[in-house]
Write an enzyme that holds these catalytic residues in place. Sequence first.
Site, PDB file in Angstrom:
ATOM      1  N   ARG A  88       0.843  -1.201   0.000  1.00 49.47           N
ATOM      2  CA  ARG A  88       0.000   0.000   0.000  1.00 49.47           C
ATOM      3  C   ARG A  88       0.883   1.258   0.000  1.00 49.47           C
ATOM      4  O   ARG A  88       0.521   2.282  -0.568  1.00 49.47           O
ATOM      5  CB  ARG A  88      -0.895  -0.006   1.240  1.00 49.47           C
ATOM      6  CG  ARG A  88      -1.923  -1.144   1.252  1.00 49.47           C
ATOM      7  CD  ARG A  88      -2.692  -1.175   2.564  1.00 49.47           C
ATOM      8  NE  ARG A  88      -3.720  -2.205   2.624  1.00 49.47           N
ATOM      9  CZ  ARG A  88      -3.527  -3.443   3.070  1.00 49.47           C
ATOM     10  NH1 ARG A  88      -2.331  -3.830   3.492  1.00 49.47           N
ATOM     11  NH2 ARG A  88      -4.529  -4.303   3.111  1.00 49.47           N
ATOM     12  N   ASP A 148     -10.077  -4.694   8.457  1.00 51.43           N
ATOM     13  CA  ASP A 148      -9.124  -5.712   8.935  1.00 51.43           C
ATOM     14  C   ASP A 148      -9.752  -6.571  10.029  1.00 51.43           C
ATOM     15  O   ASP A 148      -9.502  -7.779  10.104  1.00 51.43           O
ATOM     16  CB  ASP A 148      -7.846  -5.028   9.448  1.00 51.43           C
ATOM     17  CG  ASP A 148      -7.192  -4.175   8.372  1.00 51.43           C
ATOM     18  OD1 ASP A 148      -7.362  -4.491   7.181  1.00 51.43           O
ATOM     19  OD2 ASP A 148      -6.529  -3.171   8.715  1.00 51.43           O
ATOM     20  N   HIS A 175      -2.650   0.160   8.907  1.00 49.14           N
ATOM     21  CA  HIS A 175      -3.359  -0.627   7.887  1.00 49.14           C
ATOM     22  C   HIS A 175      -2.348  -1.029   6.812  1.00 49.14           C
ATOM     23  O   HIS A 175      -2.314  -0.486   5.709  1.00 49.14           O
ATOM     24  CB  HIS A 175      -4.498   0.220   7.304  1.00 49.14           C
ATOM     25  CG  HIS A 175      -5.268  -0.470   6.228  1.00 49.14           C
ATOM     26  ND1 HIS A 175      -5.940  -1.654   6.435  1.00 49.14           N
ATOM     27  CD2 HIS A 175      -5.479  -0.144   4.926  1.00 49.14           C
ATOM     28  CE1 HIS A 175      -6.520  -2.020   5.308  1.00 49.14           C
ATOM     29  NE2 HIS A 175      -6.250  -1.127   4.377  1.00 49.14           N
TER      30      HIS A 175
HETATM   31  N1  LIG Z   1      -8.508   1.672   3.528  1.00 48.49           N
HETATM   32  C1  LIG Z   1      -8.878   0.486   3.085  1.00 48.49           C
HETATM   33  O1  LIG Z   1      -9.208  -0.412   3.868  1.00 48.49           O
HETATM   34  C2  LIG Z   1      -8.928   0.222   1.596  1.00 48.49           C
HETATM   35  C3  LIG Z   1      -9.507  -0.954   1.091  1.00 48.49           C
HETATM   36  C4  LIG Z   1      -9.542  -1.131  -0.291  1.00 48.49           C
HETATM   37  C5  LIG Z   1      -9.001  -0.156  -1.135  1.00 48.49           C
HETATM   38  N2  LIG Z   1      -8.421   0.945  -0.604  1.00 48.49           N
HETATM   39  C6  LIG Z   1      -7.857   2.000  -1.439  1.00 48.49           C
HETATM   40  O2  LIG Z   1      -8.929   2.758  -1.983  1.00 48.49           O
HETATM   41  C7  LIG Z   1      -8.492   3.375  -3.202  1.00 48.49           C
HETATM   42  C8  LIG Z   1      -9.506   3.079  -4.300  1.00 48.49           C
HETATM   43  O3  LIG Z   1      -9.501   1.707  -4.650  1.00 48.49           O
HETATM   44  P1  LIG Z   1     -10.423   1.166  -5.834  1.00 48.49           P
HETATM   45  O4  LIG Z   1     -10.220  -0.292  -5.893  1.00 48.49           O
HETATM   46  O5  LIG Z   1     -11.790   1.731  -5.705  1.00 48.49           O
HETATM   47  O6  LIG Z   1      -9.707   1.868  -7.099  1.00 48.49           O
HETATM   48  P2  LIG Z   1     -10.357   2.186  -8.530  1.00 48.49           P
HETATM   49  O7  LIG Z   1      -9.239   2.410  -9.475  1.00 48.49           O
HETATM   50  O8  LIG Z   1     -11.393   1.163  -8.880  1.00 48.49           O
HETATM   51  O9  LIG Z   1     -11.123   3.577  -8.285  1.00 48.49           O
HETATM   52  C9  LIG Z   1     -10.470   4.780  -7.997  1.00 48.49           C
HETATM   53  C10 LIG Z   1     -11.260   5.889  -8.679  1.00 48.49           C
HETATM   54  O10 LIG Z   1     -10.703   7.144  -8.283  1.00 48.49           O
HETATM   55  C11 LIG Z   1     -10.874   8.028  -9.390  1.00 48.49           C
HETATM   56  N3  LIG Z   1     -10.020   9.192  -9.229  1.00 48.49           N
HETATM   57  C12 LIG Z   1      -8.689   9.307  -9.430  1.00 48.49           C
HETATM   58  N4  LIG Z   1      -8.294  10.575  -9.193  1.00 48.49           N
HETATM   59  C13 LIG Z   1      -9.393  11.259  -8.798  1.00 48.49           C
HETATM   60  C14 LIG Z   1      -9.625  12.604  -8.397  1.00 48.49           C
HETATM   61  N5  LIG Z   1      -8.634  13.498  -8.336  1.00 48.49           N
HETATM   62  N6  LIG Z   1     -10.884  12.976  -8.087  1.00 48.49           N
HETATM   63  C15 LIG Z   1     -11.899  12.087  -8.137  1.00 48.49           C
HETATM   64  N7  LIG Z   1     -11.751  10.796  -8.522  1.00 48.49           N
HETATM   65  C16 LIG Z   1     -10.504  10.395  -8.843  1.00 48.49           C
HETATM   66  C17 LIG Z   1     -10.540   7.160 -10.594  1.00 48.49           C
HETATM   67  O11 LIG Z   1     -11.029   7.725 -11.807  1.00 48.49           O
HETATM   68  C18 LIG Z   1     -11.214   5.836 -10.221  1.00 48.49           C
HETATM   69  O12 LIG Z   1     -12.521   5.748 -10.758  1.00 48.49           O
HETATM   70  C19 LIG Z   1      -7.087   2.817  -3.469  1.00 48.49           C
HETATM   71  O13 LIG Z   1      -6.106   3.723  -3.039  1.00 48.49           O
HETATM   72  C20 LIG Z   1      -7.055   1.542  -2.633  1.00 48.49           C
HETATM   73  O14 LIG Z   1      -5.743   1.161  -2.295  1.00 48.49           O
HETATM   74  C21 LIG Z   1      -8.378   1.150   0.735  1.00 48.49           C
END
Ligand SMILES: NC(=O)c1ccc[n+]([C@@H]2O[C@H](COP(=O)([O-])OP(=O)(O)OC[C@H]3O[C@@H](n4cnc5c(N)ncnc54)[C@H](O)[C@@H]3O)[C@@H](O)[C@H]2O)c1
Length: 308
Positions: A88, A148, A175
């Site tokens: 991450r 988690d 995380h």
């Molecule tokens: N905290 C957690 O427990 C957890 C769990 C899963 C995923 N995540 C994180 O969440 C994030 C999203 O994951 P995902 O699988 O949905 O990714 P994804 O690629 O499916 O979606 C991300 C979206 O963000 C959009 N985006 C990018 N820049 C942007 C901006 N400036 N303004 C608005 N939208 C914007 C993209 O166009 C895309 O549609 C990742 O960083 C991932 O690592 C965190």
Amino acid sequence: MKVTVVGAGAVGASCAEYIAIKDFASEVVILDIKEGYAEGKAMDLMQTASLNGFDTKITGSTSDYAKTADSHIAVITSGIPRKPGMTREELIGINAGIVKTVSSNLLEHSPNVIIIVVSNPMDTMTYLVHKTTGLPKNRIIGMGGALDSARFKYRLAEAMEAPISDIDGMVIGGHSDKGMVPLTSHATRNSIRVSEFLSDERLEQVAADTKVGGATLTGLLGTSAWYAPGAAVSALVQAIACDQKKMFPCSTMLEGEYGLNDICIGVPVILGKNGIEKIVDIPLSDAEKAKMQESAEGVTKTNGLLEL
Ligand SMILES: NC(=O)c1ccc[n+]([C@@H]2O[C@H](COP(=O)([O-])OP(=O)(O)OC[C@H]3O[C@@H](n4cnc5c(N)ncnc54)[C@H](O)[C@@H]3O)[C@@H](O)[C@H]2O)c1
């Protein structure tokens, strides 16, 4: 109750769907920079309303923050997810810029909003939102521990061949694959310690499987998981929206709790209408304290990569 979800990707759309299905919010606005993407997801989800029986209005927006105005809660999922083999922490370069811009845009239109940070590396992104917005700490919440902990309960139930509803347990700490601290000594099955059912070796395996829970799914799916992350976010949003006073491990700015300062890391908190209403400082064993300290060192190292 208006909720904005920034990022209409896998996690953003999943959490918008769960929020809508639970039917406690009047409106969910999904915003993305990809032209028409959020509008498309919103329309598709709205067409599930009569089938799934909810009245929450779901609106899509391509980069128009005026549509997010006066949101009570905003979830930041925008940014890149990891690919198999990545940590991450490797996402920081791109995601830090996105999270900083997004939080500033959100606040311009919703000065009283409570922000839930999901984008990874989540603890560092939560810290970044603190440092760049100056919001009071109760209004910045990092989501990681709720997910988690759900994965921990899944692994415990699997090991004990028990229904998940029998299990209680929590994961604190950072995380990250290395930073998570599953509290195996506190986990229970219907109030009986899980150590009564599982050997030390099996419990260690459960903890190890929990820590790589995200990486395991990324290996299987080719990208980051979304159902459980979306469900975890929706649970936090509901706790705040419905003033439930529920306890979840969340990343929050610590000021001496757990012996830590100037760091956002997962600890148990009470969530209600004001966001984080209390940090619950539970006593840890010496081994858990050492793991928490090591976890904090990892998060601090990643925070050092931020250009503040
Ligand atoms: N905290 C957690 O427990 C957890 C769990 C899963 C995923 N995540 C994180 O969440 C994030 C999203 O994951 P995902 O699988 O949905 O990714 P994804 O690629 O499916 O979606 C991300 C979206 O963000 C959009 N985006 C990018 N820049 C942007 C901006 N400036 N303004 C608005 N939208 C914007 C993209 O166009 C895309 O549609 C990742 O960083 C991932 O690592 C965190």
